[in-house]
Design a protein around this motif. Structure first.
Motif, PDB file in Angstrom:
ATOM      1  N   VAL A   1       0.777   5.426   0.458  1.00  0.00           N
ATOM      2  CA  VAL A   1       0.004   6.596   0.835  1.00  0.00           C
ATOM      3  C   VAL A   1       0.665   7.831   0.227  1.00  0.00           C
ATOM      4  O   VAL A   1       1.894   7.979   0.255  1.00  0.00           O
ATOM      5  CB  VAL A   1      -0.112   6.727   2.372  1.00  0.00           C
ATOM      6  CG1 VAL A   1       1.250   6.769   3.037  1.00  0.00           C
ATOM      7  CG2 VAL A   1      -0.938   7.944   2.751  1.00  0.00           C
TER       8      VAL A   1
ATOM      9  N   LEU B   1       0.861  -1.178   0.000  1.00  0.00           N
ATOM     10  CA  LEU B   1       0.000   0.000   0.000  1.00  0.00           C
ATOM     11  C   LEU B   1       0.898   1.228   0.000  1.00  0.00           C
ATOM     12  O   LEU B   1       1.916   1.263   0.698  1.00  0.00           O
ATOM     13  CB  LEU B   1      -0.912   0.030   1.218  1.00  0.00           C
ATOM     14  CG  LEU B   1      -1.926  -1.106   1.323  1.00  0.00           C
ATOM     15  CD1 LEU B   1      -1.581  -1.994   2.496  1.00  0.00           C
ATOM     16  CD2 LEU B   1      -3.339  -0.562   1.457  1.00  0.00           C
TER      17      LEU B   1
ATOM     18  N   ALA C   1      -6.248   8.860   6.852  1.00  0.00           N
ATOM     19  CA  ALA C   1      -5.343   7.911   6.204  1.00  0.00           C
ATOM     20  C   ALA C   1      -5.591   6.492   6.692  1.00  0.00           C
ATOM     21  O   ALA C   1      -5.566   5.531   5.906  1.00  0.00           O
ATOM     22  CB  ALA C   1      -3.897   8.315   6.457  1.00  0.00           C
TER      23      ALA C   1
ATOM     24  N   MET D   1      -1.785   1.927   9.651  1.00  0.00           N
ATOM     25  CA  MET D   1      -2.546   1.715   8.423  1.00  0.00           C
ATOM     26  C   MET D   1      -2.568   0.236   8.043  1.00  0.00           C
ATOM     27  O   MET D   1      -3.593  -0.290   7.591  1.00  0.00           O
ATOM     28  CB  MET D   1      -1.962   2.550   7.291  1.00  0.00           C
ATOM     29  CG  MET D   1      -2.211   4.045   7.432  1.00  0.00           C
ATOM     30  SD  MET D   1      -1.254   5.029   6.256  1.00  0.00           S
ATOM     31  CE  MET D   1      -2.070   4.583   4.725  1.00  0.00           C
TER      32      MET D   1
ATOM     33  N   THR E   1       6.204   8.031   7.899  1.00  0.00           N
ATOM     34  CA  THR E   1       4.759   8.080   7.667  1.00  0.00           C
ATOM     35  C   THR E   1       4.002   8.591   8.885  1.00  0.00           C
ATOM     36  O   THR E   1       2.813   8.305   9.050  1.00  0.00           O
ATOM     37  CB  THR E   1       4.225   6.677   7.289  1.00  0.00           C
ATOM     38  OG1 THR E   1       4.614   5.736   8.298  1.00  0.00           O
ATOM     39  CG2 THR E   1       4.758   6.233   5.942  1.00  0.00           C
TER      40      THR E   1
ATOM     41  N   VAL F   1      -4.678   6.560  -1.070  1.00  0.00           N
ATOM     42  CA  VAL F   1      -3.916   5.337  -0.839  1.00  0.00           C
ATOM     43  C   VAL F   1      -4.078   4.446  -2.063  1.00  0.00           C
ATOM     44  O   VAL F   1      -5.198   4.211  -2.522  1.00  0.00           O
ATOM     45  CB  VAL F   1      -4.402   4.595   0.419  1.00  0.00           C
ATOM     46  CG1 VAL F   1      -3.659   3.261   0.572  1.00  0.00           C
ATOM     47  CG2 VAL F   1      -4.211   5.461   1.661  1.00  0.00           C
TER      48      VAL F   1
ATOM     49  N   ARG G   1       5.402   5.441   1.557  1.00  0.00           N
ATOM     50  CA  ARG G   1       4.921   6.783   1.239  1.00  0.00           C
ATOM     51  C   ARG G   1       5.517   7.261  -0.078  1.00  0.00           C
ATOM     52  O   ARG G   1       6.600   6.840  -0.482  1.00  0.00           O
ATOM     53  CB  ARG G   1       5.283   7.762   2.353  1.00  0.00           C
ATOM     54  CG  ARG G   1       6.780   7.910   2.614  1.00  0.00           C
ATOM     55  CD  ARG G   1       7.043   8.860   3.761  1.00  0.00           C
ATOM     56  NE  ARG G   1       8.438   8.901   4.146  1.00  0.00           N
ATOM     57  CZ  ARG G   1       9.356   9.688   3.590  1.00  0.00           C
ATOM     58  NH1 ARG G   1       9.007  10.516   2.611  1.00  0.00           N
ATOM     59  NH2 ARG G   1      10.612   9.674   4.007  1.00  0.00           N
TER      60      ARG G   1
ATOM     61  N   SER H   1      -6.847   3.549   4.201  1.00  0.00           N
ATOM     62  CA  SER H   1      -6.063   2.324   4.034  1.00  0.00           C
ATOM     63  C   SER H   1      -6.937   1.092   4.196  1.00  0.00           C
ATOM     64  O   SER H   1      -6.864   0.139   3.407  1.00  0.00           O
ATOM     65  CB  SER H   1      -4.920   2.293   5.054  1.00  0.00           C
ATOM     66  OG  SER H   1      -4.191   1.093   4.966  1.00  0.00           O
TER      67      SER H   1
ATOM     68  N   THR I   1      -6.454   3.044  -6.662  1.00  0.00           N
ATOM     69  CA  THR I   1      -6.323   4.204  -5.794  1.00  0.00           C
ATOM     70  C   THR I   1      -7.663   4.490  -5.122  1.00  0.00           C
ATOM     71  O   THR I   1      -8.695   4.590  -5.791  1.00  0.00           O
ATOM     72  CB  THR I   1      -5.861   5.444  -6.576  1.00  0.00           C
ATOM     73  OG1 THR I   1      -4.565   5.188  -7.136  1.00  0.00           O
ATOM     74  CG2 THR I   1      -5.774   6.661  -5.665  1.00  0.00           C
TER      75      THR I   1
ATOM     76  N   VAL J   1       3.122  -0.540   4.243  1.00  0.00           N
ATOM     77  CA  VAL J   1       2.713   0.780   3.758  1.00  0.00           C
ATOM     78  C   VAL J   1       3.960   1.626   3.519  1.00  0.00           C
ATOM     79  O   VAL J   1       4.810   1.760   4.408  1.00  0.00           O
ATOM     80  CB  VAL J   1       1.791   1.478   4.772  1.00  0.00           C
ATOM     81  CG1 VAL J   1       1.423   2.873   4.290  1.00  0.00           C
ATOM     82  CG2 VAL J   1       0.530   0.634   5.007  1.00  0.00           C
TER      83      VAL J   1
END
Length: 244
Positions: free
Chosen positions: A29, A27, A42, A163, A131, A108, A84, A46, A100, A82
């Motif tokens: 973000v 994932l 967020a 997340m 993050t 995300v 970024r 997620s 998305t 996760v």
């Protein structure tokens, strides 16, 4: 009427899961310097991203493009990572197959599972650290009837780690629902809330027998409980507990 959350979920033993090929669900973000999303937004986005992937025909159809990979991922340890991205990184990530999902501010992108040591280079170069997020608006009580993912108030986690945990909780909910309930939830765009209860309320949640996420302790935190899942009334009529 028995809640689907009360139904047992077959889970492979640790030995079975560890002996199978290991996959991870990536994932990403979006975190632009000037406009980072709010933390709760967020976390909720997620969780919704994981559900959106699980409901996608590329996963649910027998001959779906991602069906085999998701099945292999779910047969082993359920890992989510996760990372970024901003600017060009985010645009390049958006060119890879994935979905998305947008929240109030958060974006995300979720990708089909990849081998644990086989990340696409566009994603492998993205940072896991950094993050940490702050709230950008006041977070009130969850809307009545929504499923709520309650975070353990005694466990400190980065936003990225949290997340992943809300994604785990959302997936746990998905496994326990029948097709009609899944369809109803999907029609609401997988509406849900993420909140942190008081320590006293957390103890009540855990003691009530609600489903909980148990983290294996591979990153950031020791093994233990991270999220409790309360189904609400949108798709699963479980009784709600007081959170005052």
């Amino acid at each position: 009427m028995t809640s689907p959350f009360d139904a047992p979920v077959p889970v492979p033993t640790s030995d079975d899961r560890d002996g199978r090929p290991q996959y991870v669900l990536p994932l990403v973000v979006r975190m632009e310097r000037a406009t980072p999303p709010g933390r709760t937004d967020a976390l909720e986005t997620s969780a919704r991203a994981v559900l959106t992937l699980l409901a996608d025909p590329r996963v649910t159809e027998a001959d779906g493009e991602w069906t085999e990979r998701v099945a292999a991922w779910e047969d082993a340890r359920i890992r989510k990572v996760v990372r970024r991205a901003r600017g060009g990184e985010w645009r390049r990530a958006g060119e890879l197959p994935g979905i998305t999902v947008r929240g109030r501010e958060a974006e995300v992108r979720v990708f089909p599972p990849v081998p644990l040591d086989g990340w696409p280079k566009e994603l492998a170069k993205l940072q896991v650290s950094g993050t940490d997020l702050e709230e950008t608006e006041e977070i009130g009580a969850p809307q009545a009837g929504l499923p709520v993912l309650w975070l353990n108030p005694d466990v400190e986690m980065s936003a990225g780690k949290t997340m992943a945990q809300t994604g785990h909780a959302a997936q746990l909910a998905w496994w326990r629902l029948d097709e009609a309930q899944r369809k109803e939830w999907a029609e609401s765009d997988f509406a849900l809330a993420v909140r942190t209860p008081t320590p006293e309320a957390w103890a009540e949640l855990v003691a009530s027998g609600l489903p909980v996420v148990r983290d294996a302790g591979f990153t950031e935190i020791a093994p233990g409980l991270t999220v409790a899942l309360e189904g609400g009334t949108v798709y699963c009529p479980t009784p709600r507990l007081r959170r005052s």
